[in-house]
Design a protein around this motif. Structure first.
Motif, mmCIF file in Angstrom:
data_model
loop_
_atom_site.group_PDB
_atom_site.id
_atom_site.type_symbol
_atom_site.label_atom_id
_atom_site.label_comp_id
_atom_site.label_asym_id
_atom_site.label_seq_id
_atom_site.Cartn_x
_atom_site.Cartn_y
_atom_site.Cartn_z
ATOM 1 N N ARG A 123 0.831 -1.209 0.000
ATOM 2 C CA ARG A 123 0.000 0.000 0.000
ATOM 3 C C ARG A 123 0.863 1.256 0.000
ATOM 4 O O ARG A 123 0.533 2.250 -0.670
ATOM 5 N N LYS B 125 3.932 1.640 -1.227
ATOM 6 C CA LYS B 125 4.502 1.819 -2.550
ATOM 7 C C LYS B 125 3.453 2.306 -3.541
ATOM 8 O O LYS B 125 3.744 3.160 -4.404
ATOM 9 N N ALA B 126 2.227 1.793 -3.418
ATOM 10 C CA ALA B 126 1.154 2.244 -4.308
ATOM 11 C C ALA B 126 0.824 3.710 -4.063
ATOM 12 O O ALA B 126 0.566 4.473 -5.007
ATOM 13 N N THR B 127 0.851 4.130 -2.795
ATOM 14 C CA THR B 127 0.583 5.536 -2.471
ATOM 15 C C THR B 127 1.650 6.446 -3.053
ATOM 16 O O THR B 127 1.351 7.512 -3.601
ATOM 17 N N THR C 249 3.496 5.876 -5.663
ATOM 18 C CA THR C 249 3.303 5.905 -7.117
ATOM 19 C C THR C 249 2.186 6.863 -7.507
ATOM 20 O O THR C 249 2.315 7.636 -8.472
ATOM 21 N N LEU C 250 1.081 6.846 -6.741
ATOM 22 C CA LEU C 250 -0.034 7.744 -7.039
ATOM 23 C C LEU C 250 0.362 9.200 -6.818
ATOM 24 O O LEU C 250 -0.020 10.085 -7.593
ATOM 25 N N VAL C 251 1.120 9.468 -5.751
ATOM 26 C CA VAL C 251 1.562 10.841 -5.484
ATOM 27 C C VAL C 251 2.467 11.344 -6.605
ATOM 28 O O VAL C 251 2.320 12.476 -7.085
ATOM 29 N N LYS C 252 3.407 10.497 -7.044
ATOM 30 C CA LYS C 252 4.285 10.890 -8.146
ATOM 31 C C LYS C 252 3.483 11.163 -9.411
ATOM 32 O O LYS C 252 3.765 12.122 -10.154
ATOM 33 N N LEU C 253 2.484 10.345 -9.652
ATOM 34 C CA LEU C 253 1.664 10.527 -10.845
ATOM 35 C C LEU C 253 0.874 11.827 -10.771
ATOM 36 O O LEU C 253 0.767 12.571 -11.760
ATOM 37 N N CYS C 254 0.323 12.121 -9.593
ATOM 38 C CA CYS C 254 -0.431 13.366 -9.420
ATOM 39 C C CYS C 254 0.473 14.585 -9.606
ATOM 40 O O CYS C 254 0.088 15.568 -10.251
ATOM 41 N N LYS D 282 3.196 14.750 -11.348
ATOM 42 C CA LYS D 282 3.567 14.833 -12.750
ATOM 43 C C LYS D 282 2.480 15.517 -13.566
ATOM 44 O O LYS D 282 2.748 16.410 -14.378
ATOM 45 N N GLU E 127 0.169 17.508 -12.359
ATOM 46 C CA GLU E 127 0.035 18.888 -11.896
ATOM 47 C C GLU E 127 1.076 19.792 -12.555
ATOM 48 O O GLU E 127 0.768 20.912 -12.993
#
Length: 322
Positions: A282, A284-286, A288-293, A295, A297
């Motif tokens: 979880r 690591k998934a969080t 990844t989601l933060v990095k994606l957001c 990016k 933004e």
């Protein structure tokens, strides 16, 4: 490979005329893209379930049970791309009715046709009847030398498939009534599995000496059974929707104790370890989601600034013209 029939609920009189059409769709895994599609006619025989299509051991042909012009059972062969190769009539092979068909693992060009009294081996390339095996129910070893015979009235025997005689007897013939029986070899042909719906028990026999090493009573009726690829475990599906995984504990094997000790269910701390593993996943998934957001933004901010600069340029040029 998925097979469906849109008109399967028609009356039996129509089904005997052979107007039932089976639709075959083959898709790739895990993409799910459609590789090929074809259809073929078939008929429904009362008391016999639908005869599933099979894929040969080299994955080059698809074999189905269809009908001929006289509305009798026959075999149709298709390529892996869905092209029809030829049809093999069964009238001259003394096969009354086809219960199922199976691929032979050691010879890709041969299949087994299982009937109520015997099994027959057919070469789909030469359309030749190789031989008949009395009492064979369709289960065979990977080398194709041995098979199983398990009548619904009781008993379990190991057959030699070349001449058809009994090699070993796991369960002697006893009158137990007519019940559903499931028998098969495990992967590697080391054990024989036998399920009896009347007793609701799953028995495991050692193939080498016919000794029974397990007798497990099921909590519900068994509907599906599959061996793991290493032959050390079983996956069972029951009618109540339960899926269970069992390990085969052979007392004659030295590595059995170590194999059982390494199972997750034998570790007292496995729940805590599983919780820590899930927490790491979880986390690591969080990330990844933060990095994606971030990016997206940053990309949106750059596009917004460019749009604002682009909108100002026409205004400056307009003022110069004035």
């Amino acid at each position: 490979m998925a097979i469906s029939c849109a008109n399967v609920n028609r009356k039996t009189e129509d089904a005997e005329c052979g107007d039932l059409i089976a639709l075959v769709r083959i898709r790739s895994i895990p993409e799910g893209s459609l590789l090929c599609a074809f259809d073929y006619p078939f008929k429904i025989i009362p008391g016999i379930p639908f005869r599933n299509a099979i894929i040969t051991s080299d994955n080059s042909h698809i074999v189905v049970v269809t009908i001929d012009k006289a509305n009798k059972d026959s075999i149709s062969v298709f390529t892996s791309s869905g092209n029809h190769v030829h049809k093999i009539p069964l009238r001259g092979y003394s096969i009354k009715e086809v219960l199922s068909i199976i691929p032979l693992p050691h010879k890709p060009t041969q299949i087994g046709i299982i009937g109520s009294e015997k099994g027959s081996i057919i070469d789909i390339k030469t359309k030749r009847h190789v031989r008949s095996v009395p009492k064979w129910n369709g289960s065979c070893t990977r080398d194709g030398k041995f098979g199983l015979f398990a009548p619904t009235r009781g008993g379990l025997e190991l057959l030699e498939l070349r001449k058809g005689f009994t090699v070993k007897t796991f369960i002697p013939k006893v009158a137990e009534g007519v019940f559903t029986v499931i028998c098969m070899f495990t992967e590697g042909d080391e054990y024989v599995l036998y399920y009896h719906s009347g007793k609701k028990t799953l028995r495991v026999f050692r193939t080498s000496n016919t000794e029974m090493i397990a007798n497990y009573r099921m909590q519900a009726e068994l509907t599906a059974i599959k061996s793991t690829t290493d032959g050390k475990g079983l996956v069972l599906g029951t009618v109540d929707g339960c899926l269970s995984v069992f390990a085969i504990a052979d007392p004659e094997k030295d590595e059995t104790s170590k194999f059982l000790a390494d199972l997750p269910s034998r570790d007292e701390q496995w729940k805590k370890k599983l919780a820590k593993k899930k927490a790491r996943i979880r986390f690591k998934a969080t990330i990844t989601l933060v990095k994606l957001c971030l990016k997206f933004e940053q990309k949106y901010a750059i596009n917004g600034t460019s749009a604002e600069n682009g909108s100002k340029k026409p205004e400056i040029e307009h003022n110069v013209d004035i």
